[in-house]
Scaffold this motif. Structure first.
Motif, PDB file in Angstrom:
ATOM      1  N   THR A 167       6.334   1.130 -16.088  1.00 28.20           N
ATOM      2  CA  THR A 167       7.047   1.685 -17.234  1.00 28.20           C
ATOM      3  C   THR A 167       8.324   0.910 -17.503  1.00 28.20           C
ATOM      4  OG1 THR A 167       6.163   3.892 -16.764  1.00 28.20           O
ATOM      5  CG2 THR A 167       8.104   3.773 -18.182  1.00 28.20           C
ATOM      6  N   GLU A 168       9.032   0.555 -16.449  1.00 29.22           N
ATOM      7  CA  GLU A 168      10.265  -0.218 -16.613  1.00 29.22           C
ATOM      8  C   GLU A 168       9.991  -1.525 -17.344  1.00 29.22           C
ATOM      9  OE1 GLU A 168      13.820  -0.980 -13.628  1.00 29.22           O
ATOM     10  OE2 GLU A 168      12.193  -2.400 -13.258  1.00 29.22           O
ATOM     11  N   GLN A 169       8.913  -2.206 -16.962  1.00 29.39           N
ATOM     12  CA  GLN A 169       8.576  -3.471 -17.615  1.00 29.39           C
ATOM     13  C   GLN A 169       8.201  -3.258 -19.070  1.00 29.39           C
ATOM     14  OE1 GLN A 169       9.140  -6.381 -16.458  1.00 29.39           O
ATOM     15  NE2 GLN A 169       8.261  -7.506 -18.196  1.00 29.39           N
ATOM     16  N   GLU A 170       7.459  -2.193 -19.354  1.00 30.39           N
ATOM     17  CA  GLU A 170       7.081  -1.898 -20.734  1.00 30.39           C
ATOM     18  C   GLU A 170       8.324  -1.656 -21.600  1.00 30.39           C
ATOM     19  OE1 GLU A 170       4.630   1.486 -20.305  1.00 30.39           O
ATOM     20  OE2 GLU A 170       2.907   0.385 -19.497  1.00 30.39           O
ATOM     21  N   LEU A 171       9.263  -0.882 -21.085  1.00 33.51           N
ATOM     22  CA  LEU A 171      10.487  -0.598 -21.835  1.00 33.51           C
ATOM     23  C   LEU A 171      11.332  -1.856 -22.008  1.00 33.51           C
ATOM     24  CD1 LEU A 171      11.495   2.831 -20.259  1.00 33.51           C
ATOM     25  CD2 LEU A 171      10.585   2.440 -22.562  1.00 33.51           C
ATOM     26  N   LYS A 172      11.342  -2.683 -20.987  1.00 33.33           N
ATOM     27  CA  LYS A 172      12.118  -3.923 -21.058  1.00 33.33           C
ATOM     28  C   LYS A 172      11.558  -4.846 -22.132  1.00 33.33           C
ATOM     29  CE  LYS A 172      13.954  -7.615 -18.116  1.00 33.33           C
ATOM     30  NZ  LYS A 172      14.003  -8.167 -16.732  1.00 33.33           N
ATOM     31  N   VAL A 173      10.244  -5.003 -22.159  1.00 31.19           N
ATOM     32  CA  VAL A 173       9.606  -5.860 -23.162  1.00 31.19           C
ATOM     33  C   VAL A 173       9.871  -5.329 -24.570  1.00 31.19           C
ATOM     34  CG1 VAL A 173       7.376  -6.633 -24.072  1.00 31.19           C
ATOM     35  CG2 VAL A 173       7.831  -6.734 -21.610  1.00 31.19           C
ATOM     36  N   ALA A 174       9.854  -4.000 -24.713  1.00 30.59           N
ATOM     37  CA  ALA A 174      10.094  -3.382 -26.026  1.00 30.59           C
ATOM     38  C   ALA A 174      11.569  -3.414 -26.425  1.00 30.59           C
ATOM     39  CB  ALA A 174       9.593  -1.944 -26.017  1.00 30.59           C
ATOM     40  N   GLY A 175      12.459  -3.791 -25.496  1.00 30.85           N
ATOM     41  CA  GLY A 175      13.887  -3.788 -25.778  1.00 30.85           C
ATOM     42  C   GLY A 175      14.511  -2.415 -25.714  1.00 30.85           C
ATOM     43  N   HIS A 176      13.855  -1.482 -25.011  1.00 29.51           N
ATOM     44  CA  HIS A 176      14.324  -0.097 -24.963  1.00 29.51           C
ATOM     45  C   HIS A 176      14.901   0.309 -23.606  1.00 29.51           C
ATOM     46  CE1 HIS A 176      11.225   0.840 -28.369  1.00 29.51           C
ATOM     47  NE2 HIS A 176      12.322   0.269 -28.823  1.00 29.51           N
ATOM     48  N   LEU A 177      14.848  -0.565 -22.636  1.00 33.84           N
ATOM     49  CA  LEU A 177      15.346  -0.203 -21.311  1.00 33.84           C
ATOM     50  C   LEU A 177      16.858  -0.086 -21.323  1.00 33.84           C
ATOM     51  CD1 LEU A 177      14.498   0.297 -18.347  1.00 33.84           C
ATOM     52  CD2 LEU A 177      14.955  -2.138 -17.931  1.00 33.84           C
ATOM     53  N   LEU A 178      17.364   0.992 -20.754  1.00 32.32           N
ATOM     54  CA  LEU A 178      18.804   1.170 -20.629  1.00 32.32           C
ATOM     55  C   LEU A 178      19.308   0.185 -19.582  1.00 32.32           C
ATOM     56  CD1 LEU A 178      20.523   4.669 -20.508  1.00 32.32           C
ATOM     57  CD2 LEU A 178      21.494   2.670 -19.416  1.00 32.32           C
ATOM     58  N   GLN A 179      20.140  -0.758 -20.013  1.00 30.55           N
ATOM     59  CA  GLN A 179      20.535  -1.864 -19.155  1.00 30.55           C
ATOM     60  C   GLN A 179      21.686  -1.506 -18.230  1.00 30.55           C
ATOM     61  OE1 GLN A 179      18.946  -4.778 -18.947  1.00 30.55           O
ATOM     62  NE2 GLN A 179      17.486  -4.249 -20.555  1.00 30.55           N
ATOM     63  N   GLU A 180      21.607  -1.982 -17.006  1.00 31.46           N
ATOM     64  CA  GLU A 180      22.693  -1.833 -16.045  1.00 31.46           C
ATOM     65  C   GLU A 180      23.917  -2.590 -16.545  1.00 31.46           C
ATOM     66  OE1 GLU A 180      23.598  -3.292 -11.447  1.00 31.46           O
ATOM     67  OE2 GLU A 180      21.537  -3.197 -12.194  1.00 31.46           O
ATOM     68  N   PRO A 181      25.091  -1.957 -16.605  1.00 28.16           N
ATOM     69  CA  PRO A 181      26.276  -2.650 -17.129  1.00 28.16           C
ATOM     70  C   PRO A 181      26.722  -3.773 -16.201  1.00 28.16           C
ATOM     71  CG  PRO A 181      26.885  -0.507 -16.224  1.00 28.16           C
ATOM     72  CD  PRO A 181      25.383  -0.568 -16.215  1.00 28.16           C
ATOM     73  N   GLN A 182      26.973  -4.931 -16.773  1.00 33.57           N
ATOM     74  CA  GLN A 182      27.465  -6.078 -16.019  1.00 33.57           C
ATOM     75  C   GLN A 182      28.862  -6.487 -16.473  1.00 33.57           C
ATOM     76  OE1 GLN A 182      25.819  -7.080 -13.482  1.00 33.57           O
ATOM     77  NE2 GLN A 182      23.835  -6.113 -13.873  1.00 33.57           N
ATOM     78  N   SER A 183      29.211  -6.161 -17.700  1.00 33.49           N
ATOM     79  CA  SER A 183      30.508  -6.529 -18.244  1.00 33.49           C
ATOM     80  C   SER A 183      31.632  -5.806 -17.507  1.00 33.49           C
ATOM     81  CB  SER A 183      30.560  -6.175 -19.739  1.00 33.49           C
ATOM     82  OG  SER A 183      31.881  -6.122 -20.211  1.00 33.49           O
ATOM     83  N   GLY A 184      32.642  -6.559 -17.102  1.00 30.56           N
ATOM     84  CA  GLY A 184      33.804  -5.947 -16.476  1.00 30.56           C
ATOM     85  C   GLY A 184      34.480  -4.942 -17.390  1.00 30.56           C
ATOM     86  N   LEU A 185      34.412  -5.184 -18.692  1.00 28.82           N
ATOM     87  CA  LEU A 185      34.994  -4.255 -19.655  1.00 28.82           C
ATOM     88  C   LEU A 185      34.328  -2.890 -19.566  1.00 28.82           C
ATOM     89  CD1 LEU A 185      37.135  -4.423 -21.994  1.00 28.82           C
ATOM     90  CD2 LEU A 185      35.200  -4.706 -23.536  1.00 28.82           C
TER      91      LEU A 185
END
Length: 440
Positions: free
Chosen positions: A223-241
């Protein structure tokens, strides 16, 4: 796809591999229980030298340092300090060209308790928007004309709205229990409201989240891969901001995605409790807006019947994490295929300024690996714009871009309009506006 939905219905529990190879987020800066290193949020230290900072917050505090001194000892009902709200802008200096706000609302009462600072920063931010773009105000008749009659240019339109629950700590200041409460309330609403766009949907908590009882270990790798391909996965924040703003704390607990393959996606506990987006693969801007607001109203009615509702104040409208997004807290965008205009990028960006749009080049590749001339345009929103104003600006602006892209002669070309816009702007600001736009 129907086959995928049938497969999920036959598999009530997610895969056993769900926790394999998950990192230990609790040991990562800004993703465990502790706040991100840097300026302390308890107001125990004075402001540092801000002369090398470039965000809007720093500019305001250098001009009016007394604002922070007046507010630093105040606390919201949740214990939030003004130091917590300014921490992102203090920890991260920003960039001379790519402007950021530098200020966040850690909870819903920040707009009231720290109102002088929030108002000063928001006013400066909207001055920046008005410097870079002309806010489009087409007539009702102009806004309702067909956007792309031949269906050759506009690939999709999307309307997104952000909402937070009144009486529940917002994500920047939330404890684990608060995130779980917000997740439970919103997922129940999404699963219960009777609307065509919600039917058949399912909620997918992030892998490693243990707060959602039906899926106590989160979504599967599949499911994670499916959401990632669709652009719908909630992304882990990497920005220091974002990490300074508390958006990564307790990662990935009580965060997830609701979707049903019909174009509607709801992200839970990202920067706001709820981000609701509806995308159509056509140019039907008004239908996208009406559908999004219908679902939002249905969710709010469901919550009201259970003693909750979306946070709204007469002073700022819908309360959001980002002060630049208050008001209607609605954003609208479109993806356009612009092979002709893409060859004249400066002209395209100047035209978007005139139309009240921010353009950005999409990273979309063709089957042969070549980058497509696809651009996304987003309405330059002012907090006083209604959802209808925002939809009108997008519909009118996209129609003008479509006309220019398909124009077969120089008659009615954009050149004369661009000249009238650029002349009042300072040379430096005009040059800057051709390349960069404010970011929220």
């Amino acid at each position: 796809p129907p086959a995928m939905q049938e497969q999920r219905q036959q598999r009530p529990f997610e895969d056993d591999d769900v926790e394999e190879m998950l990192p230990d987020w609790s040991m990562m800066a800004g993703k465990g229980d502790a706040e991100y290193p840097g300026f302390p949020s308890d107001a125990s230290q004075p402001l540092p030298d801000l002369s090398t900072h470039f965000n809007v917050l720093a500019k305001v505090l250098m001009e009016q340092p007394e604002l922070y001194e007046r507010l630093k000892d105040l606390r919201s009902k949740y214990g939030t300090t003004v130091a917590q709200c300014v921490k992102p802008g203090i920890d991260h200096k920003g960039h001379k060209i790519i402007r950021t706000l530098g200020l966040m609302a850690a909870d819903e009462s920040c707009y009231t308790i720290f109102q002088p600072l929030f108002r000063a920063v928001m006013d400066q931010w909207h001055d920046i928007i008005l410097q870079d773009v002309a806010l489009s105000k087409p007539s009702e008749a102009e806004a309702r004309l067909p956007v792309d009659p031949e269906g050759k240019v506009v690939m999709s339109v999307q309307v997104l709205c952000s909402r937070n629950l009144r009486g529940v700590r917002m994500p920047p200041s939330a404890e684990k229990e608060d995130r779980s409460d917000a997740e439970r309330l919103l997922v129940n609403a999404l699963m219960s409201v009777q609307d065509d766009l919600l039917q058949g949907g399912d909620y997918h908590p992030l892998r490693g989240s243990h707060s959602y009882a039906p899926k106590p270990r989160g979504m599967s790798l599949e499911t994670e891969q499916e959401l990632k391909v669709a652009g719908h996965l909630l992304q882990e924040p990497q920005s220091g901001l974002h990490l300074s703003g508390g958006l990564g704390r307790h990662w990935p607990q009580a965060r997830g995605v609701f979707t049903n393959g019909k174009g509607l996606v709801a992200w839970i506990n990202q920067a706001d409790h709820l981000r609701l987006a509806y995308q159509r693969e056509d140019a039907a801007v008004w239908q996208a807006l009406e559908s999004t607001l219908r679902v939002e109203q249905g969710l709010n009615n469901y919550l009201k019947a259970r003693g909750y509702q979306f946070s709204f104040t007469d002073a700022v409208g819908y309360v959001t994490f980002c002060p630049a997004n208050v008001g209607s807290a609605v954003q609208a965008s479109a993806r356009l295929l612009l092979p002709r205009l893409a060859m004249e990028e400066a002209k395209l960006k100047a035209m978007c300024r005139q139309l009240g749009l921010y353009p950005s080049r999409r990273r979309e590749l063709s089957d042969t690996g070549e980058r497509k001339p696809v651009w996304e345009v987003t309405v330059a929103k002012h907090m006083e714009m209604s959802p209808e104003d925002i939809a009108a600006a997008l519909a009118y602006g996209c129609r003008k871009l479509v006309d220019e892209e398909l124009r077969e002669s120089d008659e009615g070309a954009f050149t004369e309009v661009a000249t009238t816009v650029a002349e009042p702007m300072a040379a430096e600001a005009a040059a800057q506006a051709l390349t960069e736009f404010p970011r929220d």
